[in-house]
Design a protein around this motif. Structure first.
Motif, mmCIF file in Angstrom:
data_model
loop_
_atom_site.group_PDB
_atom_site.id
_atom_site.type_symbol
_atom_site.label_atom_id
_atom_site.label_comp_id
_atom_site.label_asym_id
_atom_site.label_seq_id
_atom_site.Cartn_x
_atom_site.Cartn_y
_atom_site.Cartn_z
ATOM 1 N N ASP A 14 0.917 -1.288 -0.093
ATOM 2 C CA ASP A 14 -0.059 -0.114 0.093
ATOM 3 C C ASP A 14 0.967 1.346 -0.065
ATOM 4 O O ASP A 14 1.653 1.653 0.931
ATOM 5 N N GLY A 15 0.836 2.077 -1.107
ATOM 6 C CA GLY A 15 1.589 3.257 -1.279
ATOM 7 C C GLY A 15 1.131 4.397 -0.352
ATOM 8 O O GLY A 15 1.710 5.423 -0.749
ATOM 9 N N ALA A 16 0.134 4.326 0.336
ATOM 10 C CA ALA A 16 -0.380 5.461 1.103
ATOM 11 C C ALA A 16 0.391 6.353 1.883
ATOM 12 O O ALA A 16 0.350 7.339 2.123
ATOM 13 N N TYR A 17 1.608 5.448 2.538
ATOM 14 C CA TYR A 17 2.541 6.216 3.296
ATOM 15 C C TYR A 17 3.315 7.108 2.680
ATOM 16 O O TYR A 17 3.784 8.097 3.120
ATOM 17 N N LEU A 18 3.121 7.031 1.191
ATOM 18 C CA LEU A 18 4.117 8.061 0.453
ATOM 19 C C LEU A 18 3.507 9.326 0.482
ATOM 20 O O LEU A 18 4.199 10.280 -0.057
ATOM 21 N N THR A 19 1.942 9.417 0.399
ATOM 22 C CA THR A 19 1.655 10.650 -0.200
ATOM 23 C C THR A 19 1.851 12.154 0.789
ATOM 24 O O THR A 19 1.369 13.070 0.080
ATOM 25 N N ASP A 20 2.156 11.798 1.772
ATOM 26 C CA ASP A 20 2.406 13.241 2.695
ATOM 27 C C ASP A 20 3.991 13.788 2.451
ATOM 28 O O ASP A 20 4.225 14.484 2.983
ATOM 29 N N GLU A 21 4.538 13.072 1.548
ATOM 30 C CA GLU A 21 6.056 13.565 1.351
ATOM 31 C C GLU A 21 6.044 14.280 -0.111
ATOM 32 O O GLU A 21 5.577 13.744 -1.174
ATOM 33 N N ARG A 63 9.305 -3.985 -3.525
ATOM 34 C CA ARG A 63 8.299 -3.283 -2.928
ATOM 35 C C ARG A 63 7.459 -2.460 -4.198
ATOM 36 O O ARG A 63 8.416 -1.602 -4.458
ATOM 37 N N PRO A 65 4.819 -0.037 -4.758
ATOM 38 C CA PRO A 65 3.763 0.794 -4.206
ATOM 39 C C PRO A 65 2.579 0.633 -5.231
ATOM 40 O O PRO A 65 2.709 0.818 -6.479
ATOM 41 N N GLN A 141 -3.992 15.692 -4.006
ATOM 42 C CA GLN A 141 -3.471 14.162 -4.330
ATOM 43 C C GLN A 141 -3.887 13.397 -5.321
ATOM 44 O O GLN A 141 -3.130 12.864 -5.916
#
Length: 234
Positions: A14-21, A63, A65, A141
């Motif tokens: 799940d690539g959601a962890y990337l979206t705040d960067e 990995r 994403p 986003q």
């Protein structure tokens, strides 16, 4: 992580962890500049070294994403980083849990396929993803996530301003106006392309597109147009 047909044995995460960067968005939009870093570094106020290091991070073979945009009636638009060695690319896939296969909207890679949507559809999907309230609100986003597969030869006069606002909302602190103009001039792999609205739905006139007769059935062409359009129902 949902099961995506055709990718069951791949290391999807799940690539959601990337979206705040902010660096993720600068990296993701390399798809729009054919890998040219300079305008993205200027627009996001980052160094080329930092951008390339982040690119290596999201391109790791172990990995892949996946970032997903919910649509109506259980449909989802998946953006999948296909990090195969020597054959990497980005797959934009329409799916619903009861389907046995995905429907490709676009692929950004050496042998690109697309575009996947036009400017009004990009606005419509970003609007549906935004919080309820202002009719003018767009989810930045979602907008930037799908920007690499947008192409349109008939952009409105305020397109630069809209895109610049989306870039700023996702962390760009540099020359966002100049970056917006470059992104809208280049429009990824295929450049600005015309679309035709037909009884079967919206059809791309690009010979590389999936969204045209012979590549997609009439029923699916109509369904995709409904899902991506202002109504969003299919």
């Amino acid at each position: 992580m949902p099961v995506i047909p055709g990718y069951e044995d791949d290391p999807l995460v799940d690539g959601a962890y990337l979206t705040d960067e902010p660096l993720f968005w600068a990296c993701h939009l390399l798809q729009c500049t054919n890998g040219v870093e300079e305008p993205l570094c200027a627009g996001f106020g980052v160094s080329k070294d930092d951008l390339l290091q982040f690119f290596e991070r999201v391109s790791a073979q172990h990995r892949w994403p996946v970032l997903s945009v919910p649509l109506s009636a259980g449909h989802v638009l998946h953006v999948l980083y296909r990090n195969l060695p020597g054959e990497g690319g980005y797959d934009y896939l329409l799916h619903r849990p009861d389907w046995t296969a995905t429907v490709p909207l676009a692929r950004v890679e050496g042998c690109f396929r697309g575009p996947g949507l036009c400017w009004p559809e990009l606005l419509a999907v970003a609007h549906k993803a935004a919080e309820a309230g202002s009719a003018a609100r767009l989810d930045p986003q979602t907008f930037l996530l799908l920007m690499p597969i947008m192409s349109d030869a008939d952009l409105p006069e305020d397109a630069d301003d809209v895109l610049a606002a989306m870039l700023t909302a996702c962390g760009a602190t540099g020359e966002t106006g100049a970056l917006a103009r470059i992104l809208l001039e280049e429009q990824s792999c295929w450049g600005p392309q015309p679309w035709t609205l037909t009884p079967a739905g919206r059809i791309s006139e690009s010979r590389y597109a999936f969204r045209r007769p012979g590549e997609m059935s009439s029923d699916m062409l109509a369904q995709v147009s409904l899902l991506l359009g202002p109504g969003g129902n299919a």
